[in-house]
Design a protein around this motif. Structure first.
Motif, PDB file in Angstrom:
ATOM      1  N   ALA A 230       0.753  -1.277   0.064  1.00 45.36           N
ATOM      2  CA  ALA A 230      -0.037  -0.020  -0.146  1.00 45.36           C
ATOM      3  C   ALA A 230       0.944   1.152  -0.025  1.00 45.36           C
ATOM      4  CB  ALA A 230      -0.986   0.007   1.059  1.00 45.36           C
ATOM      5  N   ARG A 231       1.936   1.210   0.902  1.00 45.30           N
ATOM      6  CA  ARG A 231       2.746   2.362   0.927  1.00 45.30           C
ATOM      7  C   ARG A 231       3.494   2.438  -0.665  1.00 45.30           C
ATOM      8  NH1 ARG A 231       3.861   0.439   6.161  1.00 45.30           N
ATOM      9  NH2 ARG A 231       6.003  -0.895   5.411  1.00 45.30           N
ATOM     10  N   MET A 232       4.066   1.338  -1.079  1.00 46.37           N
ATOM     11  CA  MET A 232       4.461   1.407  -2.404  1.00 46.37           C
ATOM     12  C   MET A 232       3.776   2.137  -3.446  1.00 46.37           C
ATOM     13  SD  MET A 232       6.695  -2.172  -2.356  1.00 46.37           S
ATOM     14  CE  MET A 232       7.182  -1.966  -4.015  1.00 46.37           C
ATOM     15  N   LEU A 233       2.330   1.467  -3.434  1.00 42.10           N
ATOM     16  CA  LEU A 233       1.495   2.065  -4.292  1.00 42.10           C
ATOM     17  C   LEU A 233       1.052   3.572  -4.274  1.00 42.10           C
ATOM     18  CD1 LEU A 233      -0.995  -0.849  -4.578  1.00 42.10           C
ATOM     19  CD2 LEU A 233       0.478  -0.240  -6.303  1.00 42.10           C
ATOM     20  N   THR A 234       1.079   3.923  -3.050  1.00 37.62           N
ATOM     21  CA  THR A 234       0.693   5.248  -2.768  1.00 37.62           C
ATOM     22  C   THR A 234       1.903   6.281  -3.212  1.00 37.62           C
ATOM     23  OG1 THR A 234      -0.589   4.731  -0.794  1.00 37.62           O
ATOM     24  CG2 THR A 234       0.354   7.006  -0.920  1.00 37.62           C
TER      25      THR A 234
ATOM     26  N   ASN B 236      13.899  11.831  -5.450  1.00 44.45           N
ATOM     27  CA  ASN B 236      13.007  11.614  -4.203  1.00 44.45           C
ATOM     28  C   ASN B 236      12.208  10.335  -4.190  1.00 44.45           C
ATOM     29  OD1 ASN B 236      13.597  14.536  -3.766  1.00 44.45           O
ATOM     30  ND2 ASN B 236      12.012  15.295  -4.670  1.00 44.45           N
ATOM     31  N   SER B 237      11.972   9.995  -5.201  1.00 44.28           N
ATOM     32  CA  SER B 237      11.018   8.539  -5.289  1.00 44.28           C
ATOM     33  C   SER B 237      12.300   7.357  -4.660  1.00 44.28           C
ATOM     34  CB  SER B 237      10.772   8.254  -6.737  1.00 44.28           C
ATOM     35  OG  SER B 237      12.047   7.918  -7.547  1.00 44.28           O
ATOM     36  N   ARG B 238      13.596   7.553  -4.772  1.00 43.79           N
ATOM     37  CA  ARG B 238      14.431   6.573  -4.325  1.00 43.79           C
ATOM     38  C   ARG B 238      14.900   6.874  -2.548  1.00 43.79           C
ATOM     39  NH1 ARG B 238      17.147   7.107  -9.487  1.00 43.79           N
ATOM     40  NH2 ARG B 238      18.209   8.648  -8.584  1.00 43.79           N
ATOM     41  N   ASP B 239      14.948   8.117  -2.422  1.00 44.47           N
ATOM     42  CA  ASP B 239      15.171   8.392  -1.069  1.00 44.47           C
ATOM     43  C   ASP B 239      14.815  10.035  -1.010  1.00 44.47           C
ATOM     44  OD1 ASP B 239      15.933   9.026   1.379  1.00 44.47           O
ATOM     45  OD2 ASP B 239      17.777   7.927   1.270  1.00 44.47           O
ATOM     46  N   PRO B 240      13.544  10.393  -0.311  1.00 48.16           N
ATOM     47  CA  PRO B 240      13.044  11.913  -0.321  1.00 48.16           C
ATOM     48  C   PRO B 240      14.230  12.534   0.488  1.00 48.16           C
ATOM     49  CG  PRO B 240      11.266  10.119   0.254  1.00 48.16           C
ATOM     50  CD  PRO B 240      12.742   9.465   0.273  1.00 48.16           C
ATOM     51  N   ARG B 241      15.207  11.911   1.422  1.00 49.31           N
ATOM     52  CA  ARG B 241      16.081  12.744   2.007  1.00 49.31           C
ATOM     53  C   ARG B 241      17.258  13.288   1.384  1.00 49.31           C
ATOM     54  NH1 ARG B 241      16.782   8.103   6.574  1.00 49.31           N
ATOM     55  NH2 ARG B 241      17.025   6.945   4.634  1.00 49.31           N
ATOM     56  N   MET B 242      17.227  12.529   0.328  1.00 48.93           N
ATOM     57  CA  MET B 242      18.504  13.045  -0.634  1.00 48.93           C
ATOM     58  C   MET B 242      18.218  14.316  -1.360  1.00 48.93           C
ATOM     59  SD  MET B 242      19.484   9.497  -2.553  1.00 48.93           S
ATOM     60  CE  MET B 242      20.971  10.189  -3.584  1.00 48.93           C
ATOM     61  N   GLY B 243      19.254  15.315  -1.217  1.00 43.80           N
ATOM     62  CA  GLY B 243      19.086  16.295  -2.014  1.00 43.80           C
ATOM     63  C   GLY B 243      20.392  16.917  -2.128  1.00 43.80           C
TER      64      GLY B 243
END
Length: 425
Positions: free
Chosen positions: A199-203, A263-270
């Motif tokens: 569910a989290r992945m689909l969301t 962001n889809s791989r890791d939202p914390r990466m910037g």
């Protein structure tokens, strides 16, 4: 599986009944036969003692069947042999097999007592019938227990199979159903955890698709307008200028796609860097000026110049684009971008002269699917996520007229030049 469980349980019960039943039959048969033999022996001993007593009291006393008939069971046969006298027979001599007992008296007499073996056979048959009835009840109880236990085990497995099938068909709702069997409950826990992860992945995928469509729409629109300008002019200089701007839009598209994937791989990466805020503001003014001009409206900027911020330039541009587009769609009059400094942060305010945000929306304006009009309702939510990913924040400072402010970390020593305003139309 249900049939196998029932068959295996029934097989175990039948084996147990066979082993213990045969043993019990042998023991009971031997017990009944021994008891019959003991009864016959006891009666023979008692009868010989009676005959001895009569012979010893008066040796001439006659011994008759009528005298001794009450001492012999009606189902038995007795024969008394006294030397020098006729044999005395009591009862009917049985045919076939018999259980016999012979006793010798002190007066030389011989007493023979016989009992038909059929009586023992009848008693053994009655016992076997009782054992068979108990065994049948045990089999019925075992079958009922096996059916219940099989249902208890197979029904949860059927539910778990349905849950797994639902997960495979794209329905990730967890069941949160347990069955009281540790192994099955463990499987249910794993399936529920998998459902939550799916569910989290689909969301996340749906959110990525929505964000991508929203964030790519503005650069594509701007690129389309530039290409239209190119098709409508024959001036090489204008074509060159518009082509340069179009290439800038392509770079923005590439930056948006890369940021979405990151962001889809890791939202914390910037990839926050120190950049000149004026360049980003000017870029947005230039991009949106044709759209505002077509709508008969103006877009201006003012405030402190020369400010530097620490963030991702592409993300800041997307946040400003979302705010400017929001003012174009829902606002009115002139849209103003104003830059200022507060503490160690730089602020970009976007405001217009429209009716503002409805009071019932308030702070919910940043929630997904919340929109004052017929729009997707994700623009401001995406803008806030982008701002927070860079360590900044996006807030609504005023409802009427609407004033949105983007707060970014300022570079060390940010002071900027004088707060002289610059207007771009």
């Amino acid at each position: 599986m249900r049939r196998r469980l029932i068959n295996s349980t029934l097989a175990v019960v039948l084996v147990v009944i066979a082993v213990f039943g045969i043993s019990l039959v042998l023991v009971e048969t031997n017990t009944i036969t021994s008891a019959a033999q003991e009864r016959v022996d006891s009666e023979a001993v008692r009868l010989v003692s009676i005959v001895d007593g009569r012979l010893m009291g008066d040796g001439e006393e006659e011994i008759t069947a009528g005298m001794l008939r009450g001492q012999v069971d009606a189902d038995r046969y007795a024969r008394i042999e006294i030397p020098g006298r006729p044999d005395v027979e009591i009862g009917k001599k049985p045919d076939g097999g018999v259980i016999s007992a012979t006793e010798q008296g002190v007066q030389g007499e011989t007493v023979v007592v016989q009992e038909p073996r059929s009586k023992v056979t009848t008693e053994v048959g009655r016992t076997l019938l009782m054992i068979g009835a108990v065994a049948l009840l045990a089999v019925v109880a075992a079958v009922l227990l096996a059916v219940r236990q099989a249902s208890r085990l197979t029904s949860p497995l059927t539910d778990l199979a349905e849950t797994a099938e639902r997960l495979g068909s794209g329905d990730p709702r967890p069941r949160h159903k347990r069955y009281g069997v540790p192994e099955l409950d463990r499987v249910a826990d794993v399936l529920d955890s998998s459902a939550e992860r799916i569910a989290r992945m689909l969301t996340a995928e749906r959110r990525l698709a929505a964000d991508a469509s929203h964030q790519l729409r503005t650069p594509l629109t701007a690129l389309s307008m530039r290409l239209e300008e190119i098709t409508l002019t024959d001036d090489p200089e204008t074509v060159k200028e518009e082509a340069t701007v179009a290439l800038t839009q392509v770079e923005r598209l590439t930056d948006v796609v890369e940021r979405l994937l990151t962001n889809s791989r890791d939202p914390r990466m910037g990839s926050a860097v120190t950049f000149d805020l004026d360049e980003v503001v000017k870029q947005q003014i230039e991009e949106w000026r044709p759209a505002y001009r077509s709508a008969g409206r103006a877009i201006v900027c003012s405030g402190r110049q020369g400010l530097q911020a620490v963030a991702t330039p592409g993300a800041v541009a997307q946040v400003l684009a979302a705010l400017i587009e929001n003012s174009l769609m829902h606002g009115g009059g002139t849209v103003a971008l104003r830059t200022r400094v507060t503490g160690n942060q730089v602020v970009i305010e976007v405001t217009d002269e429209g009716p503002g945000v409805r009071t019932d929306l308030g702070a919910r304006i940043f929630e997904r699917t919340i929109s004052g009009r017929n729009s997707t309702g994700i623009g401001l939510a995406v803008a806030r996520d982008l701002a927070e990913a860079d360590g900044g924040r996006l807030e609504m400072l005023q409802i009427k007229p609407a004033v949105f402010a983007l707060f970014l970390s300022g570079a060390g020593g940010t002071g900027g030049r004088s707060p002289e305003g610059t207007t771009v139309r």
